[in-house]
Design a protein around this motif. Structure first.
Motif, short mmCIF file in Angstrom:
data_model
loop_
_atom_site.label_atom_id
_atom_site.label_comp_id
_atom_site.label_asym_id
_atom_site.label_seq_id
_atom_site.Cartn_x
_atom_site.Cartn_y
_atom_site.Cartn_z
N LYS A 147 0.84 -1.21 0.00
CA LYS A 147 0.00 0.00 0.00
C LYS A 147 0.87 1.26 0.00
O LYS A 147 0.65 2.19 0.78
CB LYS A 147 -0.94 0.00 1.20
N ASP A 148 1.89 1.24 -0.86
CA ASP A 148 2.80 2.37 -1.04
C ASP A 148 3.64 2.67 0.21
O ASP A 148 4.23 3.74 0.32
CB ASP A 148 2.04 3.65 -1.44
N LYS A 149 3.69 1.74 1.14
CA LYS A 149 4.52 1.90 2.33
C LYS A 149 5.55 0.78 2.37
O LYS A 149 5.30 -0.34 1.92
CB LYS A 149 3.67 1.87 3.60
N SER A 150 6.71 1.09 2.95
CA SER A 150 7.77 0.10 3.06
C SER A 150 7.51 -0.79 4.27
O SER A 150 7.35 -0.31 5.39
CB SER A 150 9.13 0.81 3.20
N GLN A 151 7.46 -2.09 4.02
CA GLN A 151 7.30 -3.06 5.10
C GLN A 151 8.64 -3.73 5.35
O GLN A 151 9.35 -4.10 4.41
CB GLN A 151 6.26 -4.11 4.74
N ARG A 152 8.97 -3.92 6.63
CA ARG A 152 10.28 -4.44 6.99
C ARG A 152 10.15 -5.61 7.96
O ARG A 152 9.38 -5.55 8.92
CB ARG A 152 11.13 -3.33 7.61
N VAL A 153 10.95 -6.64 7.71
CA VAL A 153 10.98 -7.82 8.57
C VAL A 153 12.44 -8.22 8.77
O VAL A 153 13.22 -8.22 7.82
CB VAL A 153 10.19 -9.00 7.94
N VAL A 154 12.79 -8.53 10.00
CA VAL A 154 14.12 -9.07 10.31
C VAL A 154 13.93 -10.44 10.94
O VAL A 154 13.12 -10.61 11.87
CB VAL A 154 14.90 -8.15 11.27
N VAL A 155 14.65 -11.41 10.42
CA VAL A 155 14.58 -12.78 10.92
C VAL A 155 15.96 -13.20 11.40
O VAL A 155 16.95 -13.04 10.68
CB VAL A 155 14.08 -13.75 9.83
N VAL A 156 16.04 -13.72 12.62
CA VAL A 156 17.30 -14.19 13.21
C VAL A 156 17.11 -15.63 13.64
O VAL A 156 16.07 -15.99 14.22
CB VAL A 156 17.71 -13.32 14.41
N GLY A 157 18.09 -16.46 13.38
CA GLY A 157 17.99 -17.88 13.68
C GLY A 157 18.25 -18.24 15.13
O GLY A 157 18.90 -19.25 15.41
N GLY A 158 17.76 -17.43 16.04
CA GLY A 158 17.91 -17.74 17.46
C GLY A 158 17.63 -16.51 18.30
O GLY A 158 17.89 -15.38 17.89
N SER A 159 17.10 -16.74 19.49
CA SER A 159 16.76 -15.63 20.38
C SER A 159 17.82 -15.39 21.44
O SER A 159 17.81 -14.35 22.10
CB SER A 159 15.42 -15.91 21.08
N GLN A 160 18.76 -16.30 21.61
CA GLN A 160 19.70 -16.19 22.73
C GLN A 160 20.71 -15.06 22.55
O GLN A 160 21.28 -14.60 23.54
CB GLN A 160 20.42 -17.52 22.95
N PHE A 161 20.93 -14.60 21.33
CA PHE A 161 21.93 -13.54 21.16
C PHE A 161 21.44 -12.22 21.76
O PHE A 161 22.23 -11.32 22.03
CB PHE A 161 22.30 -13.39 19.68
N LEU A 162 20.13 -12.10 22.02
CA LEU A 162 19.58 -10.92 22.68
C LEU A 162 19.06 -11.24 24.08
O LEU A 162 18.32 -10.45 24.65
CB LEU A 162 18.46 -10.31 21.83
N SER A 163 19.42 -12.40 24.61
CA SER A 163 18.98 -12.77 25.95
C SER A 163 19.80 -12.01 26.99
O SER A 163 20.83 -11.40 26.68
CB SER A 163 19.13 -14.28 26.17
N ASN A 164 19.35 -12.05 28.23
CA ASN A 164 20.07 -11.36 29.30
C ASN A 164 21.50 -11.87 29.44
O ASN A 164 22.40 -11.11 29.79
CB ASN A 164 19.32 -11.53 30.63
N GLN A 165 21.70 -13.15 29.16
CA GLN A 165 23.03 -13.74 29.32
C GLN A 165 23.97 -13.36 28.19
O GLN A 165 25.19 -13.39 28.37
CB GLN A 165 22.92 -15.27 29.40
N SER A 166 23.44 -13.01 27.02
CA SER A 166 24.29 -12.83 25.85
C SER A 166 24.29 -11.43 25.26
O SER A 166 25.13 -11.12 24.42
CB SER A 166 23.87 -13.82 24.75
N ILE A 167 23.36 -10.58 25.67
CA ILE A 167 23.25 -9.28 25.02
C ILE A 167 24.49 -8.42 25.28
O ILE A 167 24.81 -7.52 24.49
CB ILE A 167 21.98 -8.55 25.48
N GLY A 168 25.22 -8.72 26.35
CA GLY A 168 26.43 -7.97 26.64
C GLY A 168 27.67 -8.52 25.97
O GLY A 168 28.75 -7.94 26.10
N LEU A 169 27.54 -9.64 25.25
CA LEU A 169 28.70 -10.23 24.58
C LEU A 169 29.09 -9.39 23.36
O LEU A 169 28.24 -9.02 22.55
CB LEU A 169 28.39 -11.66 24.13
#
Length: 242
Positions: free
Chosen positions: A151-173
């Motif tokens: 509808k004349d607007k830009s649609q954006r999608v990001v797909v990542v093969g895992g959630s752990q890279f943004l988890s509390n344990q890994s987001i600081g890596l």
């Protein structure tokens, strides 16, 4: 944002997500190795091919970290990764293959890991070795960006093969936080905010107690002057003897 659901989604829930995407809604989808729990139709809508297995990175093992933490040093040409030259770490990540043929999606590979690694399709409990007849050799793409016009607007999608890279344990890596923020800014159409976040300064202030301060003061005010006096006296005495 969708992370890997722990229970099977109802058909009505899946239909709402698919309608959101069909109507032009932006999406961040973090897809773990777990079953899709009913979201396979959404993967088909996006033209995603999700291969089984976890990425194994021998480089990580050489750095004495688990080989199931894939290290990324190569990034695609995209606003999310423009000027991004920092390393990131993806624990227990899966391969993302985009197959947008026959659709109006434009796909860009964002992150490539495990230059000398592979996608391990067997058990992770055994000695990890590459099997050319079963495993997929690296480098492995683990994140992709999709874009199209709705509808004349830009649609954006990001797909990542895992959630752990943004988890509390890994987001600081490494620079995981920077990459995650860039993804969110791009999805929000805030390209001006896409940058490497400033690092907080390391506290270099040295705080000493009374006893160490007293010892330092005693050394500078008494011991050091006495040492100079004794040295000067010895030099004077030796010259008198010659």
């Amino acid at each position: 944002m969708i992370t890997s659901p722990r229970t099977e989604l109802l058909k009505g829930e899946v239909d709402k997500v698919r309608k959101w995407v069909a109507d032009g809604g932006n999406l961040l989808w973090l897809i773990d190795q777990d079953p899709l729990r009913g979201l396979q139709p959404l993967a088909d809508d996006l033209g995603l091919q999700l291969t089984p297995g976890i990425v194994v990175d021998p480089t990580a093992a050489q750095l004495r970290i688990p080989a199931t933490i894939a290290l990324a040093t190569s990034y695609g040409v995209h606003p999310i990764t423009e000027g991004f030259t920092y390393n990131t770490a993806f624990p227990f990540v899966r391969q993302i293959v985009t197959k947008p043929e026959g659709s109006n999606w434009h796909a860009t590979q964002l992150v490539e890991v495990a230059q000398r690694g592979w996608v391990e399709t067997g058990s992770l409990d055994k000695d990890l070795r590459y099997d050319k007849d079963r495993d997929v050799h690296g480098p492995v793409v683990v994140a992709a960006a999709l874009e199209r016009k709705v509808k004349d607007k830009s649609q954006r999608v990001v797909v990542v093969g895992g959630s752990q890279f943004l988890s509390n344990q890994s987001i600081g890596l490494l620079s995981n936080l920077d990459l995650g923020v860039n993804m969110l800014n791009w999805l929000a159409a805030d390209e001006n905010l896409i940058t490497v976040q400033p690092r907080s300064r390391v506290d270099s202030e040295l705080t000493l107690g009374r006893a160490p301060l007293a010892m330092i003061g005693f050394g500078f005010l008494i011991v050091l002057p006495l040492a100079f006096l004794l040295t000067g006296g010895m030099i004077w005495w030796r010259r008198r003897q010659t």
